[in-house]
Design an enzyme around this catalytic site. Structure first.
Site, short mmCIF file in Angstrom:
data_model
loop_
_atom_site.label_atom_id
_atom_site.label_comp_id
_atom_site.label_asym_id
_atom_site.label_seq_id
_atom_site.Cartn_x
_atom_site.Cartn_y
_atom_site.Cartn_z
CD GLN A 148 -3.36 -4.57 6.36
OE1 GLN A 148 -3.27 -3.57 5.67
NE2 GLN A 148 -3.95 -5.68 5.92
CG ASP B 115 -9.94 -0.62 4.36
OD1 ASP B 115 -9.66 -0.75 3.15
OD2 ASP B 115 -9.26 -1.14 5.27
CE LYS C 203 -3.85 -2.36 2.15
NZ LYS C 203 -4.51 -2.83 3.36
#
Ligand code: NAP
Length: 282
Positions: free
Chosen positions: A97, A120, A53
């Site tokens: 994460q 997200d 990422k």
């Protein structure tokens, strides 16, 4: 013989578009869009995802910060950090994460992220927005699948769409997005009786199960579009999807390979969401 839906090529094209938009944004506002990723613990797969990422952000000019915390970090400490980042005007996107260590409640952490920084789109507010069609961000993997369909000229409207898997991050939002585009959607899972009955009538079949060779040629309709979200690690170290690619290739109208299909799109959609977040926060 199927058209191969090349996620790598589509992803590269979208990243070029994002890069241009990021350059324009940075010029106009004097600072690049920024993403902060928090990783707790040493899970090796998570370390790789976070690195990828970071690399992808750098490639398109998005400022990327990684906050690494030890596995024993307490939930309160993590919540306070997110609180601080929520209030930091130089941070446009926040991503925690997953998975988190077992002593931390993932839902509480995800829902602590301000909805306008929740790139997200896993928090309750963004989930609600997705289902009602009032969204700014879409979860990256299902959004990536929709982009692949759009850019391959595949229309969803009126099609029989069958999604296998009902996770919060893939299956459920995938079904919602297909429904928004007027697909007739069936969602299958472990309690589905006679899975093949459903898969064999799918014009668009999306598999997000996580089992190698789960979808075989006898389970798919002639001329179907097959989207393989699965990522499975074989004993020899190779990656494969859920679909028996060789077997289904002759029968399908279009198919995504693994690797090189849905996978590259997921991070690309994260970059897009970060840029969207930055634009919304001006
Ligand atoms: P998950 O949370 O484990 O969900 C798997 C789903 O598959 C569940 O809903 C489960 O049903 C269903 N399932 C399992 N066995 C089944 C069976 N025999 N018949 C019918 N349904 C079955 O996984 P996930 O997070 O959604 O991820 C799914 C796969 O996609 C994994 O391989 C993951 O690595 C991959 N993935 C890829 C990307 C990407 O960027 N390409 C991103 C995210 C995930 P129940 O609900 O009944 O248990």
């Amino acid at each position: 013989m199927a058209m191969i839906i090349d996620g790598k090529a589509v992803s590269a094209q979208i990243r070029e578009e994002i890069k241009e938009d990021v350059i324009a944004f940075t010029k106009k506002h004097g600072a690049a869009p920024s993403l902060t990723v928090i990783i707790v613990g040493e899970d090796p797969a998570s370390q790789v995802y976070v690195r990828n990422k970071h690399k992808a952000c750098e490639q398109v000019g998005i400022k990327s910060d990684i906050i690494r915390l030890p596995a024993e970090t307490g939930e309160d400490e993590l919540l306070s950090l997110i609180d601080r980042l929520n209030g930091d005007k130089t941070v446009n996107g926040i991503l925690v994460q997953l998975p988190l260590p077992k002593h931390i409640n993932e839902e509480s952490v995800i829902c602590k992220i301000s909805p306008e920084k929740d790139v997200d789109a896993f928090g309750y507010e963004n989930v609600g927005r997705i289902y009602t069609g009032h969204f700014d961000f879409l979860p990256c993997t299902p959004a990536g699948v929709m982009e692949l369909l759009h850019r391959s000229g595949i229309s969803v409207s009126g099609k029989e769409c069958v999604v296998i898997g009902r996770s919060n991050i893939v299956g459920k939002p995938m079904a919602a997005l297909l429904m928004h585009e007027n697909g007739t959607v069936t969602v299958c899972h472990t309690k589905t009786k006679d899975l093949s009955l459903h898969t064999r009538r799918a014009d668009i079949l999306v598999s997000s199960v996580g089992k190698a060779n789960f979808i075989t040629a006898d389970m798919v309709k002639e001329g179907a579009v097959i989207i393989d979200v699965g990522i499975n690690h074989l004993h020899d170290g190779k990656l494969t999807g859920d679909v028996d690619y060789e077997g289904c290739f002759e029968k399908a109208a279009a198919i995504t390979p693994v690797p090189g299909g849905v996978g590259p799109m997921t991070i690309t959609m994260l970059l897009k969401n970060t840029l969207t977040a930055a634009n919304k926060q001006i």
